[in-house]
Write an enzyme that holds these catalytic residues in place. Structure first.
Site, short mmCIF file in Angstrom:
data_model
loop_
_atom_site.label_atom_id
_atom_site.label_comp_id
_atom_site.label_asym_id
_atom_site.label_seq_id
_atom_site.Cartn_x
_atom_site.Cartn_y
_atom_site.Cartn_z
N LYS A 86 0.87 -1.22 0.06
CA LYS A 86 0.01 -0.07 0.02
C LYS A 86 0.85 1.21 0.10
CE LYS A 86 -4.48 -0.22 2.00
NZ LYS A 86 -5.32 0.17 3.29
O1 G3P Z 1 -8.99 0.51 3.77
C1 G3P Z 1 -8.99 1.89 4.35
C2 G3P Z 1 -9.76 2.00 5.73
O2 G3P Z 1 -8.96 1.23 6.66
C3 G3P Z 1 -10.02 3.37 6.21
O3 G3P Z 1 -11.18 3.41 6.98
O4 G3P Z 1 -12.62 4.03 8.43
O5 G3P Z 1 -10.18 4.62 8.84
O6 G3P Z 1 -11.63 5.82 6.83
P1 G3P Z 1 -11.39 4.55 8.00
#
Ligand code: G3P
Length: 212
Positions: A83
């Site tokens: 990533k």
């Molecule tokens: O895969 C991306 C994710 O982990 C981000 O999620 O909920 O932190 O916006 P969030």
């Protein structure tokens, strides 16, 4: 649509993998920071359980640092995907890594033009963060439709990952938009399978069977 689990928690990964519908896992530094233990060992354990693409994120913000971290991480398992954030240095690193056959998941993508650039750099996966766009009142689903059109218009091989999923409705939106992959948090998997009428129906069938 492929379903990934968005976590670095081994117990959660084992449990959902057991359902038989899990195709991969995504992690990020915030998710990794919640877990105890060595980052690389955790990634290896996840790869051994899932045997599908497992994203681990670089910390460096410089091209050479990203490339070095990517090479180290990709030695853990053939399932590891790197990533990399969608920045100029991220594009540069992705271009180098893609040519060497190292798969990149370009992350923190928030616009159609970032999708285009990530695809041109050779990212195998592109992760728009839908929930974070919704959070600022900018409907993330528009990015998904635009991004999919861009990928399809030019036959890019990149697969789009619907990321930052916040609720089951996001999963429905992802499937209807024809996105390749949705990466879903553990607690939302539990919500996806649940329906009150399923529970009521089971109870009624069992009661009728017992009263026959
Ligand atoms: O895969 C991306 C994710 O982990 C981000 O999620 O909920 O932190 O916006 P969030």
């Amino acid at each position: 649509m492929k379903l990934y689990l968005d976590t670095a928690n081994i117990d959660q990964i084992r449990e959902i993998a057991d359902w038989g519908v899990l195709d991969g896992v995504t992690t990020n530094p915030s998710l990794m920071a919640k877990e105890k233990g060595d980052y690389k060992k955790i990634l290896k354990e996840i790869c051994d359980i899932v045997k599908g693409p497992v994203s681990g994120e670089v910390i460096s913000l410089e091209k050479d640092g990203m490339i070095k971290e990517a090479r180290d991480l990709s030695e853990i398992s053939k399932h590891v995907v790197i990533k990399i954030p969608c920045t100029v240095n991220g594009l540069k690193a992705t271009t180098v890594l893609a040519k060497q056959g190292i798969r990149v998941n370009m992350t923190l993508v928030f616009s159609p033009n970032q999708v285009l650039l990530a695809a041109k750099a050779g990212a195998s996966f592109i992760s728009p963060f839908l929930g974070r766009l919704d959070d600022i009142g900018n409907p993330g689903i528009n990015l998904v439709y635009d991004g999919m059109d861009i990928l399809n218009n030019y036959d890019f091989n990149s697969e789009m990952i619907f990321a930052s999923v916040r609720h089951p409705e996001h999963v429905r939106q992802a499937a209807l938009a024809g996105v390749h992959i949705a990466t879903v948090p553990y607690k939302i998997y539990k919500q996806l399978i649940k329906h009150p009428l399923t529970d009521v129906g089971i109870e009624r069938f069992l009661r009728d069977w017992q009263n026959r």
